[in-house]
Design an enzyme around this catalytic site. Structure first.
Site, PDB file in Angstrom:
ATOM      1  N   THR A 117      57.279  39.607  41.377  1.00 12.01           N
ATOM      2  CA  THR A 117      57.520  40.829  40.593  1.00 12.01           C
ATOM      3  C   THR A 117      56.197  41.484  40.191  1.00 12.01           C
ATOM      4  OG1 THR A 117      57.399  40.417  38.207  1.00 12.01           O
ATOM      5  CG2 THR A 117      59.215  39.392  39.361  1.00 12.01           C
TER       6      THR A 117
ATOM      7  N   TYR B 167      59.772  33.804  32.609  1.00 16.03           N
ATOM      8  CA  TYR B 167      60.281  34.154  33.939  1.00 16.03           C
ATOM      9  C   TYR B 167      59.135  34.671  34.819  1.00 16.03           C
ATOM     10  CZ  TYR B 167      61.754  37.583  37.390  1.00 16.03           C
ATOM     11  OH  TYR B 167      61.855  38.322  38.532  1.00 16.03           O
ATOM     12  N   HIS B 168      58.390  35.661  34.287  1.00 20.25           N
ATOM     13  CA  HIS B 168      57.313  36.231  35.106  1.00 20.25           C
ATOM     14  C   HIS B 168      56.264  35.164  35.425  1.00 20.25           C
ATOM     15  CE1 HIS B 168      59.047  40.044  33.439  1.00 20.25           C
ATOM     16  NE2 HIS B 168      58.908  40.369  34.708  1.00 20.25           N
TER      17      HIS B 168
ATOM     18  N   VAL C   2      65.230  53.330  23.181  1.00 21.97           N
ATOM     19  CA  VAL C   2      63.891  53.006  23.688  1.00 21.97           C
ATOM     20  C   VAL C   2      63.309  51.906  22.799  1.00 21.97           C
ATOM     21  CG1 VAL C   2      61.543  53.960  23.846  1.00 21.97           C
ATOM     22  CG2 VAL C   2      63.512  55.332  24.602  1.00 21.97           C
TER      23      VAL C   2
ATOM     24  N   ASN D 248      64.011  25.745  37.864  1.00 18.91           N
ATOM     25  CA  ASN D 248      64.809  26.282  38.962  1.00 18.91           C
ATOM     26  C   ASN D 248      63.919  27.068  39.931  1.00 18.91           C
ATOM     27  OD1 ASN D 248      67.548  26.966  40.107  1.00 18.91           O
ATOM     28  ND2 ASN D 248      66.812  29.044  39.710  1.00 18.91           N
TER      29      ASN D 248
ATOM     30  N   SER E  47      56.384  36.965  30.141  1.00 14.74           N
ATOM     31  CA  SER E  47      57.564  36.128  29.865  1.00 14.74           C
ATOM     32  C   SER E  47      57.476  34.853  30.704  1.00 14.74           C
ATOM     33  CB  SER E  47      58.861  36.868  30.219  1.00 14.74           C
ATOM     34  OG  SER E  47      59.057  36.857  31.620  1.00 14.74           O
TER      35      SER E  47
ATOM     36  N   LYS F  13      57.027  33.162  38.474  1.00 13.30           N
ATOM     37  CA  LYS F  13      56.668  33.845  39.727  1.00 13.30           C
ATOM     38  C   LYS F  13      55.178  33.677  40.042  1.00 13.30           C
ATOM     39  CE  LYS F  13      60.648  35.946  40.627  1.00 13.30           C
ATOM     40  NZ  LYS F  13      61.424  35.696  41.831  1.00 13.30           N
TER      41      LYS F  13
ATOM     42  N   ASN G 177      69.891  51.146  34.043  1.00 12.78           N
ATOM     43  CA  ASN G 177      71.336  50.851  33.941  1.00 12.78           C
ATOM     44  C   ASN G 177      71.813  50.930  32.500  1.00 12.78           C
ATOM     45  OD1 ASN G 177      70.912  50.241  36.591  1.00 12.78           O
ATOM     46  ND2 ASN G 177      71.894  48.241  36.540  1.00 12.78           N
TER      47      ASN G 177
HETATM   48  N1  NAD Z   1      66.561  42.993  40.455  1.00 10.79           N
HETATM   49  C1  NAD Z   1      65.326  43.366  40.163  1.00 10.79           C
HETATM   50  O1  NAD Z   1      65.085  44.433  39.555  1.00 10.79           O
HETATM   51  C2  NAD Z   1      64.173  42.504  40.594  1.00 10.79           C
HETATM   52  C3  NAD Z   1      62.861  42.978  40.375  1.00 10.79           C
HETATM   53  C4  NAD Z   1      61.792  42.187  40.784  1.00 10.79           C
HETATM   54  C5  NAD Z   1      62.010  40.968  41.392  1.00 10.79           C
HETATM   55  N2  NAD Z   1      63.290  40.523  41.564  1.00 10.79           N
HETATM   56  C6  NAD Z   1      63.489  39.217  42.211  1.00 10.79           C
HETATM   57  O2  NAD Z   1      64.336  39.377  43.323  1.00 10.79           O
HETATM   58  C7  NAD Z   1      65.179  38.227  43.472  1.00 10.79           C
HETATM   59  C8  NAD Z   1      66.643  38.666  43.478  1.00 10.79           C
HETATM   60  O3  NAD Z   1      66.926  39.362  42.270  1.00 10.79           O
HETATM   61  P1  NAD Z   1      68.426  39.729  41.876  1.00 10.79           P
HETATM   62  O4  NAD Z   1      68.343  40.801  40.846  1.00 10.79           O
HETATM   63  O5  NAD Z   1      69.212  39.938  43.130  1.00 10.79           O
HETATM   64  O6  NAD Z   1      68.866  38.366  41.169  1.00 10.79           O
HETATM   65  P2  NAD Z   1      70.316  37.666  41.153  1.00 10.79           P
HETATM   66  O7  NAD Z   1      70.315  36.715  40.018  1.00 10.79           O
HETATM   67  O8  NAD Z   1      71.374  38.696  41.181  1.00 10.79           O
HETATM   68  O9  NAD Z   1      70.319  36.868  42.532  1.00 10.79           O
HETATM   69  C9  NAD Z   1      69.744  35.589  42.676  1.00 10.79           C
HETATM   70  C10 NAD Z   1      70.770  34.695  43.359  1.00 10.79           C
HETATM   71  O10 NAD Z   1      70.154  33.433  43.617  1.00 10.79           O
HETATM   72  C11 NAD Z   1      71.076  32.397  43.269  1.00 10.79           C
HETATM   73  N3  NAD Z   1      70.261  31.202  42.897  1.00 10.79           N
HETATM   74  C12 NAD Z   1      69.433  31.075  41.846  1.00 10.79           C
HETATM   75  N4  NAD Z   1      68.916  29.838  41.809  1.00 10.79           N
HETATM   76  C13 NAD Z   1      69.446  29.168  42.871  1.00 10.79           C
HETATM   77  C14 NAD Z   1      69.279  27.838  43.362  1.00 10.79           C
HETATM   78  N5  NAD Z   1      68.527  26.935  42.731  1.00 10.79           N
HETATM   79  N6  NAD Z   1      69.940  27.491  44.501  1.00 10.79           N
HETATM   80  C15 NAD Z   1      70.741  28.395  45.155  1.00 10.79           C
HETATM   81  N7  NAD Z   1      70.934  29.660  44.710  1.00 10.79           N
HETATM   82  C16 NAD Z   1      70.288  30.044  43.579  1.00 10.79           C
HETATM   83  C17 NAD Z   1      71.887  32.954  42.119  1.00 10.79           C
HETATM   84  O11 NAD Z   1      73.147  32.329  41.990  1.00 10.79           O
HETATM   85  C18 NAD Z   1      71.998  34.445  42.494  1.00 10.79           C
HETATM   86  O12 NAD Z   1      73.176  34.705  43.233  1.00 10.79           O
HETATM   87  C19 NAD Z   1      64.848  37.300  42.308  1.00 10.79           C
HETATM   88  O13 NAD Z   1      63.937  36.333  42.744  1.00 10.79           O
HETATM   89  C20 NAD Z   1      64.196  38.223  41.303  1.00 10.79           C
HETATM   90  O14 NAD Z   1      63.306  37.530  40.483  1.00 10.79           O
HETATM   91  C21 NAD Z   1      64.370  41.263  41.193  1.00 10.79           C
END
Ligand code: NAD
Length: 383
Positions: free
Chosen positions: A144, A181-182, A254, A118, A179, A185, A240
């Protein structure tokens, strides 16, 4: 300016849509709602009611002159993405649309596979779409701080000047994440750097720390405009989860020794940083990397800060050390730079007692709907 925000239904995407609309941008957004589907799959819900994106946009558009337009679909579908970029020709693209949970990506093969396909292939489709329809657009991509891992040397902002056997080179900072996930990125970063270097695209990669907070100027306008607050093991970040445990009168858990240090920032600073990035685009062919965090804490620091702040309102909070479900160093060197945003004038919102108490009071309103079974960790990193 025409700004396309990918992932507009998400925790950060929705506040960003409203924020940029209020800055006067023409805002377009895309989402396929896979985050909501994953919530159903793993059996978690946000603490608060999150109105559907269509409802939020309808409400916003009725009450604001700065409209937001939605395209529903998956960025893995390149034809869908091509049509949007061809039609809009955005000048700014803010890319949040990825699977953002490290624990989810570590749960099993299928979840790791989904996360990487994805994230990496969606981003790749975007790069090809930009090359074809809007080569001059500025891609602001959310990465990230976790990409770096916890190296035993200072963490620079994306690049490292090295000298090897008497010769010098500037290389992408070597990444050692913890991970799948990381890792996704890191793969994105490599693909974007390659496309800037080869095709002349321009991009800013924001290596963001852990975001906390719930309120922004726009989300506070009405309950219908709220973003999500997650406190579960899959999507809930440590602040959170601790605040929710404090509301339940439970001990803060922790993981391991608690010396894991990371960068953190308030959601309002995320909005400021993304705005600053959009106001300072690189030249064609340039790939800028910013470390986007405001403070660093160990997990124990966070627990102690919450304990101390809540003592001010006569709450006695205890702290437990759980067996760590993650494979990570529990004591380590950590010295990342965030000079670029500070030089651009970022004035951080700090994680102080006042903020912790207001956060506690906010979660306390939802005490009766908290699902106590989704906070403790069940996913093991080394399974
Ligand atoms: N929240 C954090 O603490 C944090 C920290 C570092 C980096 N990030 C990065 O910031 C970005 C947003 O984070 P978030 O917490 O808002 O995540 P989130 O999951 O709440 O938002 C991501 C949105 O993208 C949509 N999405 C995912 N894949 C998709 C696809 N293939 N097509 C269309 N839509 C798609 C999801 O439905 C979701 O609504 C992410 O890339 C995340 O990795 C977040």
């Amino acid at each position: 300016m025409k700004t396309l925000i990918l992932g507009g239904d998400g925790y950060l995407g929705w506040p960003t849509c409203m924020y940029f609309a209020n800055l006067g941008h023409e805002v377009y957004t895309v989402d396929n709602f896979c985050k909501r589907q994953i919530e159903l799959e793993v059996g978690v819900t946000p603490l608060n009611k999150v109105f559907t994106l269509q409802e939020r946009i309808d409400f916003w558009n009725k009450n604001s002159n700065n409209k937001i337009e939605l395209f529903t679909g998956d960025i893995l579908n390149h034809k869908f993405l091509y049509e949007i970029l061809e039609k809009i020709k955005p000048e700014n693209i803010i890319h949040y649309a990825e699977q953002p949970s490290a624990p989810y990506s570590m749960a099993d093969r299928q979840k790791a596979y989904f996360t990487q396909s994805n994230n990496v292939l969606g981003n790749l489709n975007l790069l090809f779409a930009m090359k074809k329809y809007c080569k001059d657009a500025h891609l602001i991509k959310l990465g990230t701080m976790g990409e770096y891992g916890t190296p035993n040397i200072d963490i620079e902002e994306g690049w490292l000047d090295i000298e090897h056997k008497g010769r010098k080179e500037k290389i992408l900072y070597p990444k050692k994440p913890n991970s799948f996930y990381h890792l996704s990125k890191v793969h994105d970063t490599n693909n974007i750097e390659f496309c800037c270097r080869n095709w002349g695209l321009k991009s800013t990669d924001l290596n963001q720390g852990v975001v906390y907070g719930f309120h922004t100027k726009e989300t506070m306008l009405d309950e219908k405009l709220q973003t999500s607050f997650h406190y579960d093991e899959v999507f809930g970040t440590v602040i959170n989860r601790f605040i929710t445990q404090a509301v339940l009168g439970k001990n803060l858990t922790v993981y391991g020794k608690g010396g894991q240090q990371r960068g953190y920032l308030n959601i309002m600073d995320t909005l400021n940083c993304v705005r600053m990035a959009s106001e300072n685009p690189p030249d064609a062919g340039e790939f800028n990397i910013f470390n986007q965090f405001t403070e660093t804490f160990t997990v124990s620091d966070i627990a102690f800060k919450i304990q101390k702040a809540l003592d001010k309102i006569n709450l006695k909070i205890k702290i437990d050390n759980l067996k760590n479900p993650r494979n990570e160093l529990e004591e380590h060197y950590y010295n990342p730079s965030n000079d670029k945003f500070i030089k651009l004038g970022l004035k951080p919102h700090l994680f102080n007692d006042e903020l912790i108490i207001s956060f506690y009071k906010f979660v306390k309103n939802y005490e009766n709907v908290i699902n106590k079974n989704i906070i403790d960790p069940k996913i093991s990193w080394s399974k």
